[in-house]
Motif scaffolding. Sequence first.
Motif, mmCIF file in Angstrom:
data_model
loop_
_atom_site.group_PDB
_atom_site.id
_atom_site.type_symbol
_atom_site.label_atom_id
_atom_site.label_comp_id
_atom_site.label_asym_id
_atom_site.label_seq_id
_atom_site.Cartn_x
_atom_site.Cartn_y
_atom_site.Cartn_z
ATOM 1 N N ALA A 1 0.810 -1.214 0.000
ATOM 2 C CA ALA A 1 0.000 0.000 0.000
ATOM 3 C C ALA A 1 0.848 1.271 0.000
ATOM 4 O O ALA A 1 0.459 2.277 -0.606
ATOM 5 C CB ALA A 1 -0.919 0.001 1.219
ATOM 6 N N GLU B 1 2.445 1.883 -3.398
ATOM 7 C CA GLU B 1 1.392 2.409 -4.272
ATOM 8 C C GLU B 1 1.117 3.877 -3.981
ATOM 9 O O GLU B 1 0.904 4.678 -4.882
ATOM 10 C CB GLU B 1 0.115 1.574 -4.086
ATOM 11 N N ARG B 2 1.132 4.232 -2.687
ATOM 12 C CA ARG B 2 0.869 5.625 -2.328
ATOM 13 C C ARG B 2 1.937 6.561 -2.883
ATOM 14 O O ARG B 2 1.622 7.638 -3.398
ATOM 15 C CB ARG B 2 0.779 5.770 -0.799
ATOM 16 N N SER C 1 2.614 -2.214 5.129
ATOM 17 C CA SER C 1 1.361 -2.946 4.862
ATOM 18 C C SER C 1 1.571 -4.451 4.746
ATOM 19 O O SER C 1 0.614 -5.214 4.827
ATOM 20 C CB SER C 1 0.707 -2.408 3.589
ATOM 21 N N GLN D 1 -4.413 -3.893 4.568
ATOM 22 C CA GLN D 1 -4.812 -2.637 3.933
ATOM 23 C C GLN D 1 -5.218 -2.899 2.501
ATOM 24 O O GLN D 1 -4.680 -3.800 1.842
ATOM 25 C CB GLN D 1 -3.654 -1.635 3.970
ATOM 26 N N GLY D 2 -6.157 -2.125 1.994
ATOM 27 C CA GLY D 2 -6.569 -2.227 0.592
ATOM 28 C C GLY D 2 -7.079 -3.610 0.273
ATOM 29 O O GLY D 2 -7.971 -4.128 0.958
ATOM 30 N N LYS D 3 -6.472 -4.253 -0.722
ATOM 31 C CA LYS D 3 -6.988 -5.544 -1.166
ATOM 32 C C LYS D 3 -6.714 -6.669 -0.156
ATOM 33 O O LYS D 3 -7.238 -7.775 -0.298
ATOM 34 C CB LYS D 3 -6.428 -5.916 -2.544
#
Lengths: 409, 409
Positions: B88, B91-92, B144, B329-331
């Motif tokens: 995550a 990606e951020r 993450s 987190q996320g997926k």
Amino acid sequence: MYRPQNLRIPGPTFVPQSVLAASARPLINHRGPEFAALLAALTRALQDFLRTEHDVLILTASGSGAMEAAIANTLSSGDKVLAFSGGAFGERFAAIAKAYGVEARRVDVPYGRAIEPDLVRDELAKEKGKDGAKAVLLTHNETSTGVLNPVKDIAAVVRESGKLLLVDSVSGAGCSELEIDEWGIDVCVTASQKAWGAPPGVSMITMGPRAWKAYEKSNLPKAYFDLGSYKASLEKAQTPATPAVTVFIALQESLRLMAEEGLEAIIRRHRDLARATRRGLQAVNLQLFADERYASPAVTAFRPPARVDARNLIRILRDEHDTIVAGGQGKMEGQLVRVAHLGFVTLQDIVAFFSALELTLRDLNQPVEPGIAISAALRTYAESTQQQSSRPAARAASRPAADPVATRR
Amino acid sequence: MYRPQNLRIPGPTFVPQSVLAASARPLINHRGPEFAALLAALTRALQDFLRTEHDVLILTASGSGAMEAAIANTLSSGDKVLAFSGGAFGERFAAIAKAYGVEARRVDVPYGRAIEPDLVRDELAKEKGKDGAKAVLLTHNETSTGVLNPVKDIAAVVRESGKLLLVDSVSGAGCSELEIDEWGIDVCVTASQKAWGAPPGVSMITMGPRAWKAYEKSNLPKAYFDLGSYKASLEKAQTPATPAVTVFIALQESLRLMAEEGLEAIIRRHRDLARATRRGLQAVNLQLFADERYASPAVTAFRPPARVDARNLIRILRDEHDTIVAGGQGKMEGQLVRVAHLGFVTLQDIVAFFSALELTLRDLNQPVEPGIAISAALRTYAESTQQQSSRPAARAASRPAADPVATRR
């Protein structure tokens, strides 16, 4: 050596003991239910104080960060804005716009003067049509000069023009009248360390419906300050990035104290203490800097005595008399002294300030009759509160004993 | 009801009592001599911990704000960057670049895997010439997934390419080896609420000489995050906008505690506690998520038992056993549990975590032999520290009694 300071700068302001203690609680999970409840309650309390039913978003950044968010979320590159300025913070707002490639046409009034509605009307008349300014940038309380601009009347003029109104009320909100929805302010920013009496590190920004419409079209780069992500996170009672949890908790406690006093009483207290401060300064022949009609309830700027450098007066106040005031900013450095009466401030704080100032004037070989400034301040304050007591509606709220901050230490 | 929480999320981390108390001191003038001394001392201490002689600038913003500053101060619109990501936060970093109109080519490794130097070498080979990427974005510790990427070896590869290296070490700095100057990292960011054990709200960014050269050419809009203004203000021992004073003071106290322990001992403690955590989890048949070779010293991610939603396990840990961990987190939401061993954490905290986890597994009808995870963790820890004691150079520092955080509460 124990030397408590009388912190009389316009932010960080004095933080009450219970607020400091709240900020020292053990940390919590910013993604857990405890923080969710805190954020929801904080948001509601801020909506009450800022008189808006629309969004209030809480940023982990100081006020300048929120000013940047106001620009970056509503404007696009090449847009034009009309930036009214009467001091360092008006200049800063325009400079932020310019940093983002927004054309900021600055309209300056002399330092110490207010931005008047007629000026705004005249300048807006030049901005009609497709190439005209898209938004107006306005400082509510110009901290650098001690001027409170008449936002209510200016907002009415801006509303007629259909342009967006972005207001820097970093040091105005919470100590002066501010009706965000009623006056039609599209975006308004303030910060924790000003009237709110919490530690610095958190700022608040309101976004009305017209502002969100502008957000949809805005193409300026934004990530940390992307208010859309704040709004989406707020729906889950979270923030997009890790928030300054301890400052959030402190702010909740200071808002609790403020709610006990009541916003009207807070505004009255600021107005009365500001007036008392001005009369006290005049009693020792110090020249006030701001136009009296627009004198700030948050901070009073004055000239040092003739042939005295303001920095010297400020240094003696600090080193000899434990009283911390601010100086002039930018081109006013050395020429101004600024004493704040912002946030959790009482009449006793003002009396303490004048006792230090009288001693400082003596140190500068400008002796004054001991107590003369204090007497003038006390007399003015008594007159102000007496007038209020004679109005029946105001009676209950104006009783000093009802003021929760009077016994705070 | 008194129910202290065992806060085992990867930030905000546990804040020692003396740090909380420091943060509750009365406010000071951020333009006065007291703050100037604080800022200078804080900057020097951070230079020591981050192993750099170049600039360390302290921002009032969370880590994501500093990541944005890294982008906005070194790149220009239309620039291309190579963004390696394994979770995550990778990606951020890429998303922030994209928000600024920087073309971020993302190279993803599967969640739980590390970014390996050979991959970086191969991808950099595609970025030669004038149209190639200008910079590499890299996550040090991917919070993450619990992976610590081998920044030292990657940095050597990036240096050969001549490209800028921007490292998100928000949760890696202060708990793992990080030699900013020696490895040639151009920009590195971290944040107060991670290994530093201070409240959130402050982030730190380093800028080396190549980064400042890139700054001169960068045309991305920046105001609040304009590092040039931070550097100019720092020369006067100030910050451009009002800093989060109470968090700065807290950070100074936590750095004092960390200096007492010493960076090497801190890194060893994190490594040993992380290993003990992994062995404890395996002892109750929980599957570790990250590649063991690159396991994070800050946080360990694991899968819940079969047919158990991670969110349910996390809820029971919190509501029944006062232990706060993070989820996926996320997926990865619902699929991972993340337990942190970051900052001021002791072996006792890990033991307390496992006692809560064993009880939670029982609540989930997954009973385990009481104490089995704790025993495995303690045994592993004993082995790690014994090995160190047998190496003469490490002996003094590894004695638990010398650890100032052991008796902190």
